[in-house]
Write a protein that holds these residues in place. Structure first.
Motif, PDB file in Angstrom:
ATOM      1  N   GLY A   6     -20.361  42.196 -42.473  1.00  0.00           N
ATOM      2  CA  GLY A   6     -20.559  42.221 -41.020  1.00  0.00           C
ATOM      3  C   GLY A   6     -21.888  42.840 -40.604  1.00  0.00           C
ATOM      4  N   ASP A   7     -21.937  43.311 -39.369  1.00  0.00           N
ATOM      5  CA  ASP A   7     -23.175  43.803 -38.751  1.00  0.00           C
ATOM      6  C   ASP A   7     -23.874  44.864 -39.611  1.00  0.00           C
ATOM      7  OD1 ASP A   7     -21.616  42.529 -36.808  1.00  0.00           O
ATOM      8  OD2 ASP A   7     -22.341  43.811 -35.195  1.00  0.00           O
ATOM      9  N   CYS A   8     -25.180  44.742 -39.725  1.00  0.00           N
ATOM     10  CA  CYS A   8     -25.975  45.731 -40.476  1.00  0.00           C
ATOM     11  C   CYS A   8     -26.828  46.597 -39.549  1.00  0.00           C
ATOM     12  CB  CYS A   8     -26.894  45.024 -41.467  1.00  0.00           C
ATOM     13  SG  CYS A   8     -26.014  44.238 -42.818  1.00  0.00           S
ATOM     14  N   HIS A   9     -27.311  46.051 -38.452  1.00  0.00           N
ATOM     15  CA  HIS A   9     -28.202  46.807 -37.552  1.00  0.00           C
ATOM     16  C   HIS A   9     -29.337  47.477 -38.328  1.00  0.00           C
ATOM     17  CE1 HIS A   9     -25.428  46.300 -34.162  1.00  0.00           C
ATOM     18  NE2 HIS A   9     -24.487  46.450 -35.059  1.00  0.00           N
ATOM     19  N   ARG A  10     -29.936  46.762 -39.198  1.00  0.00           N
ATOM     20  CA  ARG A  10     -31.061  47.151 -40.078  1.00  0.00           C
ATOM     21  C   ARG A  10     -30.757  48.307 -41.021  1.00  0.00           C
ATOM     22  NH1 ARG A  10     -36.831  48.973 -37.808  1.00  0.00           N
ATOM     23  NH2 ARG A  10     -36.964  46.756 -38.140  1.00  0.00           N
ATOM     24  N   GLY A  36     -24.336  38.385 -38.527  1.00  0.00           N
ATOM     25  CA  GLY A  36     -25.079  38.735 -37.305  1.00  0.00           C
ATOM     26  C   GLY A  36     -25.358  40.218 -37.154  1.00  0.00           C
ATOM     27  N   ASP A  37     -26.236  40.544 -36.180  1.00  0.00           N
ATOM     28  CA  ASP A  37     -26.786  41.889 -36.046  1.00  0.00           C
ATOM     29  C   ASP A  37     -27.373  42.340 -37.389  1.00  0.00           C
ATOM     30  OD1 ASP A  37     -26.341  41.850 -33.380  1.00  0.00           O
ATOM     31  OD2 ASP A  37     -24.882  43.481 -33.329  1.00  0.00           O
ATOM     32  N   PHE A  38     -28.205  41.453 -37.907  1.00  0.00           N
ATOM     33  CA  PHE A  38     -28.969  41.709 -39.140  1.00  0.00           C
ATOM     34  C   PHE A  38     -29.928  42.868 -38.873  1.00  0.00           C
ATOM     35  CE2 PHE A  38     -33.112  40.339 -41.171  1.00  0.00           C
ATOM     36  CZ  PHE A  38     -32.785  40.686 -42.471  1.00  0.00           C
ATOM     37  N   ASN A  71     -26.391  39.604 -31.492  1.00  0.00           N
ATOM     38  CA  ASN A  71     -27.019  39.822 -30.182  1.00  0.00           C
ATOM     39  C   ASN A  71     -28.167  40.816 -30.306  1.00  0.00           C
ATOM     40  OD1 ASN A  71     -24.549  41.337 -30.727  1.00  0.00           O
ATOM     41  ND2 ASN A  71     -25.007  42.469 -28.866  1.00  0.00           N
ATOM     42  N   HIS A  72     -28.112  41.673 -31.323  1.00  0.00           N
ATOM     43  CA  HIS A  72     -29.193  42.627 -31.513  1.00  0.00           C
ATOM     44  C   HIS A  72     -30.164  42.133 -32.583  1.00  0.00           C
ATOM     45  CE1 HIS A  72     -26.230  45.832 -29.872  1.00  0.00           C
ATOM     46  NE2 HIS A  72     -26.889  45.223 -28.906  1.00  0.00           N
ATOM     47  N   GLU A  73     -30.994  41.194 -32.172  1.00  0.00           N
ATOM     48  CA  GLU A  73     -32.104  40.713 -33.012  1.00  0.00           C
ATOM     49  C   GLU A  73     -33.298  40.572 -32.084  1.00  0.00           C
ATOM     50  OE1 GLU A  73     -30.960  40.456 -36.016  1.00  0.00           O
ATOM     51  OE2 GLU A  73     -28.958  39.577 -35.929  1.00  0.00           O
ATOM     52  N   THR A 188     -19.858  33.125 -37.761  1.00  0.00           N
ATOM     53  CA  THR A 188     -20.427  33.373 -36.433  1.00  0.00           C
ATOM     54  C   THR A 188     -20.591  34.878 -36.234  1.00  0.00           C
ATOM     55  OG1 THR A 188     -18.207  33.471 -35.470  1.00  0.00           O
ATOM     56  CG2 THR A 188     -19.303  31.330 -35.421  1.00  0.00           C
ATOM     57  N   HIS A 189     -21.234  35.254 -35.121  1.00  0.00           N
ATOM     58  CA  HIS A 189     -21.261  36.678 -34.763  1.00  0.00           C
ATOM     59  C   HIS A 189     -20.104  36.966 -33.805  1.00  0.00           C
ATOM     60  CE1 HIS A 189     -22.884  40.632 -34.409  1.00  0.00           C
ATOM     61  NE2 HIS A 189     -23.138  40.534 -33.122  1.00  0.00           N
ATOM     62  N   CYS A 190     -20.012  36.163 -32.773  1.00  0.00           N
ATOM     63  CA  CYS A 190     -18.967  36.252 -31.757  1.00  0.00           C
ATOM     64  C   CYS A 190     -17.733  35.491 -32.268  1.00  0.00           C
ATOM     65  CB  CYS A 190     -19.574  35.590 -30.529  1.00  0.00           C
ATOM     66  SG  CYS A 190     -18.620  35.678 -29.062  1.00  0.00           S
ATOM     67  N   GLY A 228     -18.517  38.903 -36.917  1.00  0.00           N
ATOM     68  CA  GLY A 228     -18.822  40.339 -36.842  1.00  0.00           C
ATOM     69  C   GLY A 228     -18.667  40.819 -35.410  1.00  0.00           C
ATOM     70  N   HIS A 229     -19.664  41.479 -34.900  1.00  0.00           N
ATOM     71  CA  HIS A 229     -19.829  41.849 -33.488  1.00  0.00           C
ATOM     72  C   HIS A 229     -18.903  42.960 -32.998  1.00  0.00           C
ATOM     73  CE1 HIS A 229     -21.317  41.531 -29.491  1.00  0.00           C
ATOM     74  NE2 HIS A 229     -20.332  40.838 -28.974  1.00  0.00           N
ATOM     75  N   TYR A 230     -17.636  42.968 -33.436  1.00  0.00           N
ATOM     76  CA  TYR A 230     -16.671  43.890 -32.825  1.00  0.00           C
ATOM     77  C   TYR A 230     -16.488  45.172 -33.646  1.00  0.00           C
ATOM     78  CZ  TYR A 230     -15.945  39.665 -30.166  1.00  0.00           C
ATOM     79  OH  TYR A 230     -16.164  38.541 -29.385  1.00  0.00           O
ATOM     80  N   HIS A 231     -17.344  45.340 -34.666  1.00  0.00           N
ATOM     81  CA  HIS A 231     -17.427  46.587 -35.434  1.00  0.00           C
ATOM     82  C   HIS A 231     -16.076  47.064 -35.967  1.00  0.00           C
ATOM     83  CE1 HIS A 231     -21.625  47.734 -33.699  1.00  0.00           C
ATOM     84  NE2 HIS A 231     -21.542  46.478 -34.077  1.00  0.00           N
ATOM     85  N   ASP A 232     -15.425  46.193 -36.720  1.00  0.00           N
ATOM     86  CA  ASP A 232     -14.152  46.543 -37.348  1.00  0.00           C
ATOM     87  C   ASP A 232     -13.947  45.594 -38.527  1.00  0.00           C
ATOM     88  OD1 ASP A 232     -11.765  47.811 -37.780  1.00  0.00           O
ATOM     89  OD2 ASP A 232     -10.790  47.108 -35.932  1.00  0.00           O
TER      90      ASP A 232
HETATM   91 FE   FE2 Z   1     -23.258  44.932 -33.695  1.00  0.00          FE
END
Ligand code: FE2
Length: 251
Positions: A6-10, A36-38, A71-73, A188-190, A228-232
């Motif tokens: 899932g999300d990495c946020h760098r 997503g949120d790579f 969404n955070h790219e 997908t992300h969403c 991803g996206h929902y942080h769980d």
């Molecule tokens: Fe995220």
């Protein structure tokens, strides 16, 4: 082999060998997909030393890193890379083996048919989106900071491309139809509107991307859907799997 997370946020610490020892058996013909949120393309320009170090570290991994956008790219920069064909779909190559899987594509990866569709609405913007050239920018920012209201700044920490265009959605429909509306995996992300209602208990507002993904959920045959996206980390049902820090093998 295909792994997915899932999300990495760098923050790519999960790919350190101590946390992901499976990589010892992997080659560039094996894949890790990020839902997503790579966050690896985030700085204002491509010259940042920290960003280049992070991307080079990924490039130097024994596997190929693939990601759909979240969404955070930094979409200004992400979309400035040339569009290339790769494994049947359109991509941006950030490094030779760090690859953005674009929206509405069907790829064949390690023998698996995978439909990709990045993007999502940001949930952390209840304070609004500030325009950097607004004459009242500083004052507005001070007020938001004082009230602890989450906000983002256009072209610096928020981009309208977080939600798809009509063309991207139509391309997705057309590519799915060309594949008989049948794939192995959806990434997908969403997620679809009904799936979001299940995980959020009504907390998240629905948008047109949720409705588009709901249409896909109804019309497309798939074995598993990862997002991803929902942080769980959560199996929403037998087919739809929400991922955060976990890395699971899917092929
Ligand atoms: Fe995220």
């Amino acid at each position: 082999m295909i792994y997915i997370t899932g999300d990495c946020h760098r923050d790519f610490i999960r790919f350190d060998v101590e946390n992901f020892s499976e990589q010892k058996e992997m080659t560039k013909e094996d894949f890790v997909i990020i839902c997503g949120d790579f966050g690896g393309v985030w700085d204002k320009d491509a010259s940042g030393a920290k960003e280049n170090k992070l991307l080079d570290e990924l490039e130097n991994k024994p596997f190929t890193t693939l990601f759909v956008d979240g969404n955070h790219e930094n979409f200004d920069r992400l979309y400035s890379y040339p569009v290339e064909k790769w494994n049947g779909g359109n991509v941006h190559k950030i490094r030779p083996s760090v690859i953005h899987l674009m929206r509405g594509q069907v790829f064949i990866i390690d023998g698996k048919k995978i439909f990709t569709f990045g993007g999502a609405s940001s949930h952390d913007i209840s304070g609004g989106i500030l325009e950097p050239d607004d004459p009242d920018f500083q004052e507005k920012r001070r007020e938001l900071n004082k009230g602890f209201k989450p906000y983002r700044i256009n072209h610096l920490s928020w981009w309208k491309q977080e939600l798809p265009t009509v063309t991207e959605m139509q391309e997705g429909r057309a590519n799915l139809q060309a594949n008989g509306n049948k794939v192995d995996f959806i990434v997908t992300h969403c997620c679809a509107a009904s799936t979001q209602a299940l995980i959020g208990g009504g907390l998240f507002q629905q948008d047109y991307l949720n409705h588009y993904l709901e249409e896909i959920r109804r019309e497309v045959q798939f074995k598993k859907w990862f997002f991803g996206h929902y942080h769980d980390n959560r199996n929403v049902n037998a087919e739809e799997i929400l991922l955060y820090e976990q890395i699971i093998r899917i092929g």
